[in-house]
Write an enzyme that holds these catalytic residues in place. Sequence first.
Site, PDB file in Angstrom:
ATOM      1  N   PHE A 142       0.858  -1.186   0.000  1.00 49.50           N
ATOM      2  CA  PHE A 142       0.000   0.000   0.000  1.00 49.50           C
ATOM      3  C   PHE A 142       0.890   1.229   0.000  1.00 49.50           C
ATOM      4  O   PHE A 142       1.629   1.477   0.942  1.00 49.50           O
ATOM      5  CB  PHE A 142      -0.958   0.059   1.199  1.00 49.50           C
ATOM      6  CG  PHE A 142      -1.853   1.260   1.107  1.00 49.50           C
ATOM      7  CD1 PHE A 142      -3.017   1.206   0.358  1.00 49.50           C
ATOM      8  CD2 PHE A 142      -1.509   2.470   1.697  1.00 49.50           C
ATOM      9  CE1 PHE A 142      -3.832   2.336   0.214  1.00 49.50           C
ATOM     10  CE2 PHE A 142      -2.315   3.605   1.552  1.00 49.50           C
ATOM     11  CZ  PHE A 142      -3.477   3.524   0.807  1.00 49.50           C
ATOM     12  N   ASP A 227       9.184   3.051   2.135  1.00 49.34           N
ATOM     13  CA  ASP A 227       7.987   3.833   2.431  1.00 49.34           C
ATOM     14  C   ASP A 227       7.725   3.723   3.929  1.00 49.34           C
ATOM     15  O   ASP A 227       7.156   2.752   4.411  1.00 49.34           O
ATOM     16  CB  ASP A 227       6.800   3.297   1.615  1.00 49.34           C
ATOM     17  CG  ASP A 227       5.527   4.096   1.884  1.00 49.34           C
ATOM     18  OD1 ASP A 227       5.505   4.852   2.878  1.00 49.34           O
ATOM     19  OD2 ASP A 227       4.570   3.946   1.114  1.00 49.34           O
ATOM     20  N   LYS A 256       2.110  11.313   7.138  1.00 50.41           N
ATOM     21  CA  LYS A 256       1.275  11.036   8.317  1.00 50.41           C
ATOM     22  C   LYS A 256       1.726  11.797   9.572  1.00 50.41           C
ATOM     23  O   LYS A 256       1.475  12.978   9.677  1.00 50.41           O
ATOM     24  CB  LYS A 256       1.173   9.529   8.537  1.00 50.41           C
ATOM     25  CG  LYS A 256       0.434   8.859   7.357  1.00 50.41           C
ATOM     26  CD  LYS A 256      -0.211   7.559   7.687  1.00 50.41           C
ATOM     27  CE  LYS A 256      -1.221   7.189   6.626  1.00 50.41           C
ATOM     28  NZ  LYS A 256      -0.834   6.081   5.761  1.00 50.41           N
TER      29      LYS A 256
HETATM   30  C1  LIG Z   1      -1.025   6.141   4.286  1.00 52.58           C
HETATM   31  C2  LIG Z   1       0.084   5.616   3.479  1.00 52.58           C
HETATM   32  C3  LIG Z   1       0.408   6.181   2.234  1.00 52.58           C
HETATM   33  C4  LIG Z   1      -0.416   7.268   1.578  1.00 52.58           C
HETATM   34  O1  LIG Z   1      -0.514   8.421   2.334  1.00 52.58           O
HETATM   35  P1  LIG Z   1      -1.676   9.495   1.974  1.00 52.58           P
HETATM   36  O2  LIG Z   1      -1.336  10.662   2.836  1.00 52.58           O
HETATM   37  O3  LIG Z   1      -2.963   8.838   2.357  1.00 52.58           O
HETATM   38  O4  LIG Z   1      -1.591   9.777   0.536  1.00 52.58           O
HETATM   39  C5  LIG Z   1       1.494   5.665   1.562  1.00 52.58           C
HETATM   40  N1  LIG Z   1       2.221   4.664   2.064  1.00 52.58           N
HETATM   41  C6  LIG Z   1       1.939   4.090   3.257  1.00 52.58           C
HETATM   42  C7  LIG Z   1       2.797   2.991   3.780  1.00 52.58           C
HETATM   43  C8  LIG Z   1       0.847   4.538   3.997  1.00 52.58           C
HETATM   44  O5  LIG Z   1       0.543   3.952   5.149  1.00 52.58           O
END
Ligand SMILES: *Cc1c(COP(=O)(O)O)cnc(C)c1O
Length: 404
Positions: A142, A227, A256
Amino acid sequence: MSASVIDFVATEARFGAHNYEPIGVVLSRGEGVWVWDTEGNRYLDCLSAYSAVSQGHCHPKILAAMVEQAHRLTLTSRAFHNDQLAPFYEEIAALTGSHKVLPMNSGAEAVESAIKSVRKWGYEVKGVPDCQAEIIVCANNFHGRTLGIVGFSTDPDTRTHFGPFAPGFKIIPFGDATALAEAITPNTVAFLVEPIQGEAGVILPPAGYFAEVRELCTTNNVMLVLDEIQTGLGRTGKLLAEQHEGIEADVTLLGKALSGGFYPVSAVLSNNDVLGTLRPGQHGSTFGGNPLACAVARAALRVLTEEGMIENAARQGARFLEGLKDIRANTIREVRGRGLMLAVELHPEAGRARRYCEALQSKGILAKDTHEQTIRIAPPLVITSDQVDWALERLATTLTQDFS
Ligand SMILES: *Cc1c(COP(=O)(O)O)cnc(C)c1O
């Protein structure tokens, strides 16, 4: 649900795109680990807005920084300098040991920016023929919701009927270093991966996986892009989840909790090479690096370290995991996690995780199901031992119920 709650829910359903299926609670206030609904009921937040509110709801110091900055200057665009960007760069680089920073807004934008940057690096530094760059990603990843990103998702809901998608991505299983070795070609520019797969249900890789990944990337001149949008900034009990693996990524993505939940702030962090390929006019964002975002992020990073939140995440995470493991319930298939990124996976016969989340709600805990059978538990990093024990008591009674 009272009349007013039904009203909020019905109005959302009438006007809003139905791209979410929220639990039936309407929140109106938050403080620390707690949130309150419109009726005044209090809940322990065990989702933390998917880890964006790691510092706790409405942290007073982040709030003060935001209000103070909002009075002075909010947005200049990057057509001009502002007096918050440089200190933000300095502080985040010092904290993470990075050399270059690219500020963006949402997590998905950070991911997109990293993809663009590693491709450019591939053509201009590694010498990959134009338009041949390959990026390797993992199944069940994700990384966000843009077209570029959903094109390399393996989740049918995420992809179906959103094509056509961009080429240039190869998908391998998560946790399988041999698959990575076999997938790398001379045109591979990057391996994009989550240290722990969050949305997939808090999936930890086998021990030693990332050491092998690091080695393979180094040997083949492939950029390792981690990520850490969800795992980063203390969530797993270390500043970055890579530290558990004893490795350093070439490119790290944060988002985040970078704003403590006040404002969308994300960043690409890299060595000099990757972000060093971007020249004026080649990438940008109207809001990226704006003074309000920078002031908020600076405060969010400061409280994380000053208030010992990362150590607390390690301590309380261990306590929480231990407590979850002690729950004897035949609904539970597996309990797993690292720091305060935890999950309880239910047996398929136990019924949908959603039912358990609704039962937890009635006991004063907000948690979110993922993938039918998994309840994820990720409270703000400011949670105390007493609050962990309070949550464990309620989880134990709920999980020993049977909703099948
Ligand atoms: C939440 C998340 C994203 C995307 O972040 P948004 O601010 O919702 O675009 C990307 N990678 C990971 C691992 C995430 O948990």
